[in-house]
Scaffold this motif. Structure first.
Motif, PDB file in Angstrom:
ATOM      1  N   UNK A 291      40.226 104.098  38.379  1.00  0.00           N
ATOM      2  CA  UNK A 291      41.129 102.978  38.105  1.00  0.00           C
ATOM      3  C   UNK A 291      41.404 102.177  39.374  1.00  0.00           C
ATOM      4  N   UNK A 292      41.556 102.876  40.496  1.00  0.00           N
ATOM      5  CA  UNK A 292      41.819 102.167  41.758  1.00  0.00           C
ATOM      6  C   UNK A 292      40.577 101.425  42.237  1.00  0.00           C
ATOM      7  N   UNK A 293      39.406 101.996  42.047  1.00  0.00           N
ATOM      8  CA  UNK A 293      38.178 101.277  42.414  1.00  0.00           C
ATOM      9  C   UNK A 293      38.090  99.975  41.632  1.00  0.00           C
ATOM     10  N   UNK A 294      38.335 100.031  40.346  1.00  0.00           N
ATOM     11  CA  UNK A 294      38.293  98.829  39.508  1.00  0.00           C
ATOM     12  C   UNK A 294      39.270  97.784  40.021  1.00  0.00           C
ATOM     13  N   UNK A 295      40.462  98.232  40.418  1.00  0.00           N
ATOM     14  CA  UNK A 295      41.468  97.299  40.932  1.00  0.00           C
ATOM     15  C   UNK A 295      41.085  96.745  42.303  1.00  0.00           C
ATOM     16  N   UNK A 296      40.536  97.586  43.181  1.00  0.00           N
ATOM     17  CA  UNK A 296      40.062  97.094  44.481  1.00  0.00           C
ATOM     18  C   UNK A 296      39.040  95.974  44.284  1.00  0.00           C
ATOM     19  N   UNK A 297      38.101  96.183  43.365  1.00  0.00           N
ATOM     20  CA  UNK A 297      37.053  95.195  43.136  1.00  0.00           C
ATOM     21  C   UNK A 297      37.640  93.892  42.591  1.00  0.00           C
ATOM     22  N   UNK A 298      38.637  94.019  41.709  1.00  0.00           N
ATOM     23  CA  UNK A 298      39.289  92.821  41.172  1.00  0.00           C
ATOM     24  C   UNK A 298      40.015  92.055  42.277  1.00  0.00           C
ATOM     25  N   UNK A 299      40.703  92.779  43.150  1.00  0.00           N
ATOM     26  CA  UNK A 299      41.435  92.101  44.228  1.00  0.00           C
ATOM     27  C   UNK A 299      40.475  91.462  45.227  1.00  0.00           C
ATOM     28  N   UNK A 300      39.310  92.076  45.437  1.00  0.00           N
ATOM     29  CA  UNK A 300      38.295  91.440  46.285  1.00  0.00           C
ATOM     30  C   UNK A 300      37.916  90.064  45.742  1.00  0.00           C
ATOM     31  N   UNK A 301      37.791  89.961  44.414  1.00  0.00           N
ATOM     32  CA  UNK A 301      37.440  88.683  43.803  1.00  0.00           C
ATOM     33  C   UNK A 301      38.501  87.635  44.122  1.00  0.00           C
TER      34      UNK A 301
ATOM     35  N   UNK B 234      33.436 100.962  46.774  1.00  0.00           N
ATOM     36  CA  UNK B 234      34.220  99.972  47.521  1.00  0.00           C
ATOM     37  C   UNK B 234      33.329  99.187  48.478  1.00  0.00           C
ATOM     38  N   UNK B 235      32.489  99.894  49.219  1.00  0.00           N
ATOM     39  CA  UNK B 235      31.636  99.218  50.194  1.00  0.00           C
ATOM     40  C   UNK B 235      30.626  98.301  49.518  1.00  0.00           C
ATOM     41  N   UNK B 236      30.060  98.732  48.414  1.00  0.00           N
ATOM     42  CA  UNK B 236      29.129  97.865  47.688  1.00  0.00           C
ATOM     43  C   UNK B 236      29.846  96.675  47.070  1.00  0.00           C
ATOM     44  N   UNK B 237      31.121  96.863  46.702  1.00  0.00           N
ATOM     45  CA  UNK B 237      31.907  95.737  46.201  1.00  0.00           C
ATOM     46  C   UNK B 237      32.129  94.681  47.272  1.00  0.00           C
ATOM     47  N   UNK B 238      32.417  95.121  48.500  1.00  0.00           N
ATOM     48  CA  UNK B 238      32.580  94.176  49.607  1.00  0.00           C
ATOM     49  C   UNK B 238      31.289  93.402  49.834  1.00  0.00           C
TER      50      UNK B 238
ATOM     51  N   UNK C 242      45.149  90.500  40.971  1.00  0.00           N
ATOM     52  CA  UNK C 242      45.428  90.854  42.370  1.00  0.00           C
ATOM     53  C   UNK C 242      46.847  91.401  42.456  1.00  0.00           C
ATOM     54  N   UNK C 243      47.136  92.083  43.582  1.00  0.00           N
ATOM     55  CA  UNK C 243      48.465  92.641  43.781  1.00  0.00           C
ATOM     56  C   UNK C 243      49.272  91.894  44.820  1.00  0.00           C
ATOM     57  N   UNK C 244      48.875  90.665  45.134  1.00  0.00           N
ATOM     58  CA  UNK C 244      49.581  89.902  46.169  1.00  0.00           C
ATOM     59  C   UNK C 244      51.007  89.570  45.745  1.00  0.00           C
ATOM     60  N   UNK C 245      51.942  89.807  46.659  1.00  0.00           N
ATOM     61  CA  UNK C 245      53.333  89.396  46.452  1.00  0.00           C
ATOM     62  C   UNK C 245      53.726  88.305  47.448  1.00  0.00           C
ATOM     63  N   UNK C 246      52.916  88.104  48.488  1.00  0.00           N
ATOM     64  CA  UNK C 246      53.143  87.028  49.458  1.00  0.00           C
ATOM     65  C   UNK C 246      51.824  86.362  49.782  1.00  0.00           C
ATOM     66  N   UNK C 247      51.863  85.026  49.832  1.00  0.00           N
ATOM     67  CA  UNK C 247      50.736  84.239  50.313  1.00  0.00           C
ATOM     68  C   UNK C 247      51.335  83.005  50.972  1.00  0.00           C
ATOM     69  N   UNK C 248      51.663  83.148  52.250  1.00  0.00           N
ATOM     70  CA  UNK C 248      52.425  82.128  52.965  1.00  0.00           C
ATOM     71  C   UNK C 248      51.541  81.365  53.938  1.00  0.00           C
ATOM     72  N   UNK C 249      51.595  80.037  53.874  1.00  0.00           N
ATOM     73  CA  UNK C 249      50.883  79.209  54.840  1.00  0.00           C
ATOM     74  C   UNK C 249      51.624  79.268  56.175  1.00  0.00           C
ATOM     75  N   UNK C 250      50.911  79.617  57.231  1.00  0.00           N
ATOM     76  CA  UNK C 250      51.530  79.742  58.556  1.00  0.00           C
ATOM     77  C   UNK C 250      51.547  78.396  59.262  1.00  0.00           C
ATOM     78  N   UNK C 251      52.708  78.064  59.825  1.00  0.00           N
ATOM     79  CA  UNK C 251      52.797  76.858  60.636  1.00  0.00           C
ATOM     80  C   UNK C 251      52.015  77.057  61.929  1.00  0.00           C
TER      81      UNK C 251
END
Length: 394
Positions: free
Chosen positions: A49-59, A91-95, A312-321
């Protein structure tokens, strides 16, 4: 696309590069000094299940970063050596599917000696891992017990021996400034560590972090660590012993034979981009001419739920000044022995260093110029790095 798994390691190009960090958040036990994002689960983790999620977040991360050439991969934690080799391979093949991964880039996995098995190590190597970083932390059983480690010295040395046999490169960590530790004891321990023919050592001073079991014990006076002067002496011993052995510091806490520096960590310190994948992972990604700081949910089960819901599991995506980026580059660059690339920093910040502030630090021996292109901290300046950075950033 499949990962090229047996190419010779590439040399450091000197460029910041683009790294991929994968966070495996699970541990067999939580060390009492640790404030990293690590979690103990008393039921088997569903690795598929975690491999599947890692691959999705890579996308999702690939959609932000665009097409990039990966210069290093790092699997940290937690305890990544609790993963099955098949998990690592996926994981490595997904990257490699999501970004361009040349043969011979550095692929590091963190491992704890208590979870090391020869068959598993060979499985990681077959998957493409070519560098292992072992969490040894101490070379005597008394202090390993104090630090809450599940291994003893015999386990640690067995893991070191296996790593030397199986992986082209290896490193291990030690913690110093432990309660009651003397300079003579640390000198002996360092020399013993170097004798095991490692090419890289990460040597960290024990710090008491709020929220850890050690914090409460220290506050109650039940743990007494060396004071500032004693810790500084141990730091100076660290620099002297490693330099004499041909493993000088190339960063505040990291020491290597020339050419054996961690490529992935150099990406952080040279202020390159990196994708952070997995629970609690952080990243820096440039997209559309802007640099974003990303962070994912820290709790594994909540992260997994988010990925399943939104990709994805992102909770922050902040543009840096620009000023934030310049400050980060300054902080990272001055950690390195090679120093800060002044031209790159000036281009980013739109200004030069304040001449009076720089001159003050030069005159007091806290920083030094390397030709006209770089500025670095002296050994004396490294002891007060935060103050040096604050002064230059003001």
């Amino acid at each position: 696309m499949n990962l090229i798994k047996d190419a010779p390691l590439l040399a450091d190009s000197g460029e910041p590069g683009f790294g991929v960090y994968v966070h495996w958040p699970f541990c067999a036990a939580k060390c009492p000094y640790c404030d990293f994002n690590s979690h103990v689960r008393h039921v088997a983790v569903d690795q598929d299940a975690y491999v599947k999620a890692f691959l999705a977040e890579m996308t999702a991360m690939r959609a932000i970063s665009g097409s990039r050439t990966v210069t290093s991969i790092f699997m940290g934690g937690g305890t990544p050596s609790l993963m099955k080799p098949e998990t690592v391979d996926a994981i490595l093949n997904g990257i490699a599917k999501h970004w361009h991964v040349p043969g011979g880039i550095e692929i590091t996995m963190e491992a704890n000696p208590s979870s090391v098995e020869a068959e598993r190590f060979r499985g990681y190597r077959a998957a493409g891992v070519n560098r292992v970083s072992l969490g040894v932390q101490a070379l005597n059983d008394r202090d390993l017990k104090f630090l809450g480690r599940l291994h003893n010295v015999e386990d640690a040395l067995r893991a070191v021996k296996l790593a030397r046999e199986i992986f082209p490169r290896m490193s291990f960590d030690l913690i110093y400034a432990r309660p009651g530790q003397t300079g003579a004891e640390w000198t002996r321990e360092l020399n013993e560590a170097i004798s095991y023919a490692v090419d890289h050592l990460s040597l960290y001073q024990l710090t008491i972090e709020e929220g850890t079991p050690f914090f409460g014990l220290h506050k109650a006076g039940k743990i007494i660590i060396p004071d500032q002067d004693a810790a500084a002496e141990l730091y100076e011993i660290t620099q002297s012993v490693t330099s004499a052995a041909g493993m000088p510091a190339y960063e505040v806490s990291n020491h290597a034979q020339p050419g054996a520096e961690s490529r992935h960590n150099l990406t952080y310190w040279r202020y390159g981009d990196y994708a952070g994948i997995g629970p609690g992972a952080h990243g820096r990604l440039t997209s559309g001419g802007r640099k974003f700081a990303t962070a994912t949910h820290r709790t594994p089960e909540e992260w997994l739920k988010l990925v399943n819901e939104q990709g994805h599991g992102m909770v922050d995506r902040d543009a840096l000044e620009t000023a934030e980026q310049a400050d980060e580059m300054l902080l990272m660059g001055l950690r390195l022995r090679e120093g800060l690339d002044l031209a790159r920093w000036s281009t980013l910040s739109g200004r030069g260093l304040d001449p009076e502030r720089e001159d003050f630090l030069l005159q007091h021996g806290f920083v030094e110029r390397i030709g006209n292109s770089r500025l670095r901290c002296t050994p004396q300046g490294m002891l007060i790095l935060d103050a040096v950075v604050a002064d230059l950033a003001a």
